[in-house]
Design a protein around this motif. Structure first.
Motif, PDB file in Angstrom:
ATOM      1  N   GLU A  89       0.845  -1.214  -0.030  1.00 46.86           N
ATOM      2  CA  GLU A  89      -0.002  -0.022  -0.077  1.00 46.86           C
ATOM      3  C   GLU A  89       0.859   1.258  -0.082  1.00 46.86           C
ATOM      4  OE1 GLU A  89      -2.747  -0.133   3.168  1.00 46.86           O
ATOM      5  OE2 GLU A  89      -3.983  -1.809   2.165  1.00 46.86           O
ATOM      6  N   ALA A  90       2.014   1.188   0.243  1.00 45.81           N
ATOM      7  CA  ALA A  90       3.044   2.305   0.172  1.00 45.81           C
ATOM      8  C   ALA A  90       3.335   2.675  -1.254  1.00 45.81           C
ATOM      9  CB  ALA A  90       4.378   2.119   1.240  1.00 45.81           C
TER      10      ALA A  90
ATOM     11  N   HIS B  48       1.131   5.356  -0.160  1.00 43.51           N
ATOM     12  CA  HIS B  48       1.398   6.196   1.259  1.00 43.51           C
ATOM     13  C   HIS B  48       2.881   6.788   1.059  1.00 43.51           C
ATOM     14  CE1 HIS B  48      -2.136   4.556   2.619  1.00 43.51           C
ATOM     15  NE2 HIS B  48      -1.720   3.420   3.201  1.00 43.51           N
ATOM     16  N   ASP B  49       3.848   6.278   0.369  1.00 47.88           N
ATOM     17  CA  ASP B  49       5.053   6.721   0.365  1.00 47.88           C
ATOM     18  C   ASP B  49       5.079   7.985  -0.529  1.00 47.88           C
ATOM     19  OD1 ASP B  49       7.774   7.383  -0.140  1.00 47.88           O
ATOM     20  OD2 ASP B  49       8.394   5.384  -0.031  1.00 47.88           O
TER      21      ASP B  49
ATOM     22  N   ARG C  78       6.041   8.263  -4.476  1.00 50.14           N
ATOM     23  CA  ARG C  78       4.865   8.626  -5.292  1.00 50.14           C
ATOM     24  C   ARG C  78       5.157   9.806  -6.370  1.00 50.14           C
ATOM     25  NH1 ARG C  78       0.929  11.803  -1.751  1.00 50.14           N
ATOM     26  NH2 ARG C  78       0.844   9.869  -0.709  1.00 50.14           N
TER      27      ARG C  78
END
Length: 223
Positions: A89-90, A148-149, A153
């Motif tokens: 999810e990151a 999330h990162d 991103r």
């Protein structure tokens, strides 16, 4: 969808390509071909016609053009390689609608820990979805799935923009640089103290502590 002006240009391109290949095609026949090609960008069609001139030995045909259109859909295994990264999810991924939907179908199996079955399910759904998309026509549409990162991103989105998969306007808000957070407390510095901010990493905090020790004798003498 091609504009009227672009469709006229495509007719001229088809006629010229046919002539280069040693035959003639009537503008009316070319116009019928345009009807089936108008859902693709003119740039993509120009590249397909270039490939026809170089590769096709016989007559120019609609099928020959269609076979050489790069519609942007990744090969199934390439799509899976992108999709499986979304398990973290990151991680930010940029994928097609078909990749996203196939991943949704495979995700329950991934969550169960069976990546082999998940991959098989993904490929089956993906191949079917791409086949349906190609029956309608048009190029693949890419979209981001934000992780999330934040630092990674921005890099992933910029690569997609550079590759022409995303428009800058789509992700401009995520590409904007965040204001830099100082590693030291500026108010404390004005008071003659060297203090790290809570956001500073451990290495920075240690270095600032060393600097504070260097200033300590001078501060004691002044006192």
């Amino acid at each position: 969808m091609l504009s009227d002006a672009e469709q006229d240009t495509l007719v001229e391109m088809l006629v010229a390509t046919a002539e280069v290949m040693g035959e003639q095609i009537r503008p009316t026949a070319a116009a019928y071909m345009v009807t089936d090609l108008a859902s693709y960008p003119l740039r993509v069609l120009a590249e397909a016609l270039t490939a026809c001139r170089r590769e096709v030995k016989g007559r120019l045909s609609l099928a020959a053009v269609m076979e050489r259109i790069d519609d942007g859909h990744p090969a199934p295994n390439e799509a899976w390689a992108v999709a499986i990264r979304a398990a973290d999810e990151a991680v930010t991924v940029v994928w097609t609608e078909q990749t996203r939907d196939a991943w949704t179908a495979a995700l329950p199996l991934v969550e169960q820990g069976d990546k082999i079955a998940a991959r098989q399910a993904f490929l089956e759904v993906y191949v079917r979805l791409v086949k349906c998309a190609r029956a309608v026509g048009g190029c693949a549409v890419y979209q981001p799935s934000l992780g999330h990162d934040a630092s990674a991103r921005a890099a992933a989105l910029q690569l997609a923009v550079d590759a022409g998969r995303l428009a800058h306007e789509q992700v401009a808000d995520h590409l904007a640089l965040l204001p830099a957070t100082p590693a030291f407390n500026p108010l404390a510095l004005l008071a003659g103290r060297v203090e790290a901010t809570p956001e500073a990493n451990e290495r920075t905090k240690q270095r600032l502590a060393e600097i504070a020790e260097l200033f300590a004798p001078a501060q004691d003498a002044a006192a």
